[in-house]
Design a protein around this motif. Structure first.
Motif, short mmCIF file in Angstrom:
data_model
loop_
_atom_site.label_atom_id
_atom_site.label_comp_id
_atom_site.label_asym_id
_atom_site.label_seq_id
_atom_site.Cartn_x
_atom_site.Cartn_y
_atom_site.Cartn_z
N PRO A 1 0.81 -1.23 0.00
CA PRO A 1 0.00 0.00 0.00
C PRO A 1 0.84 1.27 0.00
O PRO A 1 0.39 2.30 -0.51
CB PRO A 1 -0.82 -0.13 1.29
CG PRO A 1 -0.82 -1.59 1.61
CD PRO A 1 0.51 -2.09 1.15
N ASP A 2 2.05 1.23 0.59
CA ASP A 2 2.86 2.44 0.63
C ASP A 2 3.36 2.82 -0.76
O ASP A 2 3.78 3.97 -0.97
CB ASP A 2 4.05 2.27 1.59
CG ASP A 2 4.94 1.10 1.19
OD1 ASP A 2 4.41 0.04 0.80
OD2 ASP A 2 6.17 1.23 1.27
N ILE A 3 3.32 1.90 -1.71
CA ILE A 3 3.74 2.20 -3.08
C ILE A 3 2.52 2.43 -3.98
O ILE A 3 2.49 3.38 -4.77
CB ILE A 3 4.59 1.05 -3.65
CG1 ILE A 3 5.91 0.94 -2.87
CG2 ILE A 3 4.88 1.27 -5.14
CD1 ILE A 3 6.78 -0.23 -3.32
N TRP A 4 1.50 1.57 -3.85
CA TRP A 4 0.39 1.58 -4.80
C TRP A 4 -0.88 2.17 -4.23
O TRP A 4 -1.89 2.25 -4.94
CB TRP A 4 0.13 0.15 -5.28
CG TRP A 4 1.33 -0.46 -5.93
CD1 TRP A 4 2.22 -1.32 -5.36
CD2 TRP A 4 1.81 -0.21 -7.24
NE1 TRP A 4 3.21 -1.64 -6.24
CE2 TRP A 4 3.00 -0.98 -7.41
CE3 TRP A 4 1.36 0.56 -8.31
CZ2 TRP A 4 3.72 -0.98 -8.59
CZ3 TRP A 4 2.08 0.57 -9.49
CH2 TRP A 4 3.24 -0.19 -9.63
N GLY A 5 -0.88 2.59 -2.97
CA GLY A 5 -2.06 3.18 -2.38
C GLY A 5 -2.87 2.19 -1.57
O GLY A 5 -2.61 0.99 -1.58
N PRO A 6 -3.89 2.67 -0.87
CA PRO A 6 -4.69 1.80 0.02
C PRO A 6 -5.46 0.73 -0.72
O PRO A 6 -5.92 -0.24 -0.11
CB PRO A 6 -5.63 2.79 0.72
CG PRO A 6 -5.69 3.99 -0.18
CD PRO A 6 -4.35 4.07 -0.83
N ASP A 7 -5.62 0.88 -2.05
CA ASP A 7 -6.34 -0.13 -2.83
C ASP A 7 -5.36 -1.04 -3.56
O ASP A 7 -5.69 -1.58 -4.63
CB ASP A 7 -7.30 0.53 -3.82
CG ASP A 7 -6.57 1.39 -4.85
OD1 ASP A 7 -5.36 1.66 -4.67
OD2 ASP A 7 -7.22 1.80 -5.84
N ALA A 8 -4.18 -1.24 -3.00
CA ALA A 8 -3.16 -2.05 -3.67
C ALA A 8 -3.62 -3.47 -3.91
O ALA A 8 -3.14 -4.14 -4.84
CB ALA A 8 -1.87 -2.06 -2.83
N ASP A 9 -4.54 -3.96 -3.09
CA ASP A 9 -5.01 -5.33 -3.26
C ASP A 9 -6.18 -5.42 -4.22
O ASP A 9 -6.76 -6.50 -4.41
CB ASP A 9 -5.42 -5.93 -1.91
CG ASP A 9 -6.55 -5.15 -1.25
OD1 ASP A 9 -6.77 -3.98 -1.62
OD2 ASP A 9 -7.20 -5.73 -0.35
N GLN A 10 -6.52 -4.30 -4.87
CA GLN A 10 -7.63 -4.28 -5.81
C GLN A 10 -7.11 -4.23 -7.25
O GLN A 10 -6.14 -3.53 -7.55
CB GLN A 10 -8.53 -3.05 -5.56
CG GLN A 10 -9.13 -3.02 -4.16
CD GLN A 10 -10.03 -4.19 -3.89
OE1 GLN A 10 -10.90 -4.52 -4.71
NE2 GLN A 10 -9.85 -4.83 -2.74
N TYR A 11 -7.77 -4.96 -8.13
CA TYR A 11 -7.42 -4.95 -9.56
C TYR A 11 -8.09 -3.73 -10.19
O TYR A 11 -9.30 -3.69 -10.39
CB TYR A 11 -7.89 -6.23 -10.22
CG TYR A 11 -7.50 -6.34 -11.67
CD1 TYR A 11 -6.22 -6.72 -12.05
CD2 TYR A 11 -8.42 -6.11 -12.69
CE1 TYR A 11 -5.85 -6.84 -13.37
CE2 TYR A 11 -8.07 -6.22 -14.03
CZ TYR A 11 -6.79 -6.59 -14.36
OH TYR A 11 -6.44 -6.71 -15.68
N ARG A 12 -7.28 -2.71 -10.51
CA ARG A 12 -7.83 -1.46 -11.03
C ARG A 12 -6.90 -0.89 -12.08
O ARG A 12 -5.98 -0.12 -11.78
CB ARG A 12 -8.03 -0.47 -9.88
CG ARG A 12 -8.92 0.70 -10.22
CD ARG A 12 -9.22 1.55 -8.99
NE ARG A 12 -8.03 2.19 -8.47
CZ ARG A 12 -7.52 3.33 -8.95
NH1 ARG A 12 -8.11 3.95 -9.96
NH2 ARG A 12 -6.43 3.85 -8.39
#
Length: 529
Positions: A430-441
């Motif tokens: 999340p520190d790299i990709w944001g709080p939705d890092a576990d979401q396919y977007r």
């Protein structure tokens, strides 16, 4: 039971090794050098299990359960916390000296020395030999892709049962079909003869070659998969790999060598006439055709090198494309909004499916469709085709951060240290990709002017050893996705749960003037508005 037997065999060897291992001042020298460089130690995980092999055995068990990448995150987060990203994992007390004793020793028996398995001067020579063959004009044979995509469609259509299933296919697994298609494409590109694993009736009779039995074109994929399964175990056990039973691994290696050697010997005996004997379904002269073996034979006549270089490219080119395609459709089947937007972009640019005229140009594939490129990038972030990579420090060096109580200090890395790079875990931070890092977007790659690549995103590696074939993999994947979404409509209907098997449904597209209407079950998008 297998691991208990291995542990019993390893124990006396380990005790002898510990008894006779040299006692020197390495640790003191490392500590002094670390202080001189302003470094602080990284967090250390606890030793685990018999003789410290617990982490290794846990990793092997997770790999056998096909959840190795997830295990890396769970193991580190579970013991060290989610904010710790650089750790030292103690496994017994052995250390890897360099990649030639690790990766090469694991992979060389099957694929030989090539761009994928060598290092140093050998690697430079391999890269110089293979790199020109990946020039843009050498990987743009869309006619080759189309022929094998048509065989893929035929394999998919075998699953259809419109009469009893309202137009839907039976549930089936796309992944083996992608592996077959990628194998067919790569063997034709490398040797001029496809194994035609999708449609064996397409195989042509090969010429006789005195002293050599015909290659086993039917089981080459089986031997590649079986051999690589053993390579994973051999790599994990490293210097204890000699304790593993060699028979099955040797069988796979021998079959793979025999397959490649047949074509190498045919090219060496026939010379330039080799190309004249190839079947070209497009009707173009064979002189216009790209075959890697033929091109390499202009540079070297060494049969072992020709075999090794082509096999290195075969394993990389087949597996990366097939895995990438499998994951793309895995995510598309679970994100209908992404499917609809991507299909709209494809239909708008290329129009509906046409069997005789796909209308796909190499320039468009090379430059990339914006949303398709985002889908591929996001897929590689969520499920990189190489989820765990490694490097060996050739000299004393430092990692820029990860040490000290706040993990903001550099970490000293002595010469010969193995550094594992969990690319899957890197894509979940999340520190790299944001709080939705576990979401396919996929939209994250288009926002704010488009996200640029950095070393936080290395699905094909980085630096000098970055994969030469990544452009080829992206182009092949793009072409297949375009043709699949042109020909097939939505994957899942509303009554099927998100984890349902892949199901395809045909639909009808209407094109008039500048407007393109695409119907996906109950969703309609019209670009004329």
């Amino acid at each position: 039971m297998f691991f208990v037997i291995i542990a019993a065999l390893v124990l006396p060897i380990f005790l002898i090794y510990r008894h006779f291992s040299p006692r020197d001042d390495k640790k003191q020298r490392y500590a002094e050098e670390a202080r001189r460089r302003g470094c602080a130690p990284a967090p250390v995980m606890r030793k685990k299990g018999f003789l410290g092999f617990g982490h290794l055995l846990d990793g092997l068990k997770a790999s056998r359960q096909e959840r190795g990448p997830q295990h890396v995150i769970e193991a580190i987060d579970g013991e060290m916390g989610p904010d710790v990203h650089t750790v030292i994992v103690p496994i017994s007390d052995y250390e890897l000296i360099d990649v030639s004793e690790h990766r090469t020793a694991s992979w060389k028996p099957m694929f030989g020395l090539g761009i994928f398995t060598s290092r140093g001067e050998q690697w430079k020579q391999s890269r110089a030999l293979v790199r020109p063959q990946f020039a843009t004009d050498q990987i743009n044979d869309l006619e080759l892709y189309e022929r094998h995509v048509q065989q893929l469609f035929a394999a998919i259509d075998k699953h259809q049962n419109r009469e009893h299933n309202e137009g839907f296919t039976h549930p089936f697994d796309l992944q083996p079909l992608f592996y077959n298609m990628a194998l067919d494409v790569m063997t034709e590109m490398l040797y001029g003869h496809s194994v035609h694993s999708q449609d064996p009736s397409e195989r042509v009779e090969l010429p006789s070659l005195p002293g050599y039995d015909p290659p086993d074109r039917e089981r080459i994929g089986y031997h590649m998969d079986g051999g690589k399964a053993w390579i994973e175990i051999r790599g994990a056990f490293w210097k204890y790999r000699w304790l593993l039973p060699p028979w099955w691994f040797n069988e796979h290696c021998a079959a793979i060598h025999k397959y490649a050697e047949w074509f190498v010997q045919l090219r060496l005996q026939q010379g330039e006439k080799y190309m004249d004997g190839l079947r070209h379904q497009s009707g173009r002269p064979n002189s216009d055709r790209f075959v890697l073996l033929n091109e390499l034979a202009h540079v070297t006549q060494d049969p072992v090198e020709l075999r090794s270089q082509t096999l290195n490219v075969l394993t990389a080119g087949r597996d990366t494309t097939a895995a990438l395609l499998g994951w793309i459709f895995y995510f598309l089947s679970r994100h209908r909004d992404v499917w609809v937007r991507l299909r709209c972009e494809i239909i708008l640019i290329y129009g509906p499916y046409q069997e005789d005229d796909p209308g796909v140009t190499f320039r468009q594939l090379r430059d990339g469709l914006h949303y398709l490129t985002a889908v591929i990038n996001e897929t590689l972030r969520m499920a990189p085709v190489v989820p765990l990579n490694d490097r060996i420090s050739l000299r004393d060096t430092v990692l820029p951060r990860g040490g000290g109580p706040n993990r903001d200090k550099p970490v000293f890395v002595p010469e010969g240290t193995q550094i594992l790079i969990p690319t899957y875990a890197l894509g979940q931070r999340p520190d790299i990709w944001g709080p939705d890092a576990d979401q396919y977007r996929p939209e994250r790659w288009l926002e704010n002017g488009g996200r640029k690549f950095g070393f936080e995103y290395v699905p094909f590696g980085g630096g000098a050893r970055q994969c030469l074939g990544q452009q080829l993999a992206r182009i092949k994947a793009s072409y297949v996705v375009i043709r699949m979404l042109q020909r097939y409509d939505a994957i899942l209907s509303a009554e099927y749960p998100p984890d349902a098997p892949i199901r395809f449904h045909h639909t009808i597209e209407n094109r008039s003037g500048s407007g393109v209407q695409v119907r996906v079950h109950d969703s309609t998008w019209d670009d004329s508005s």
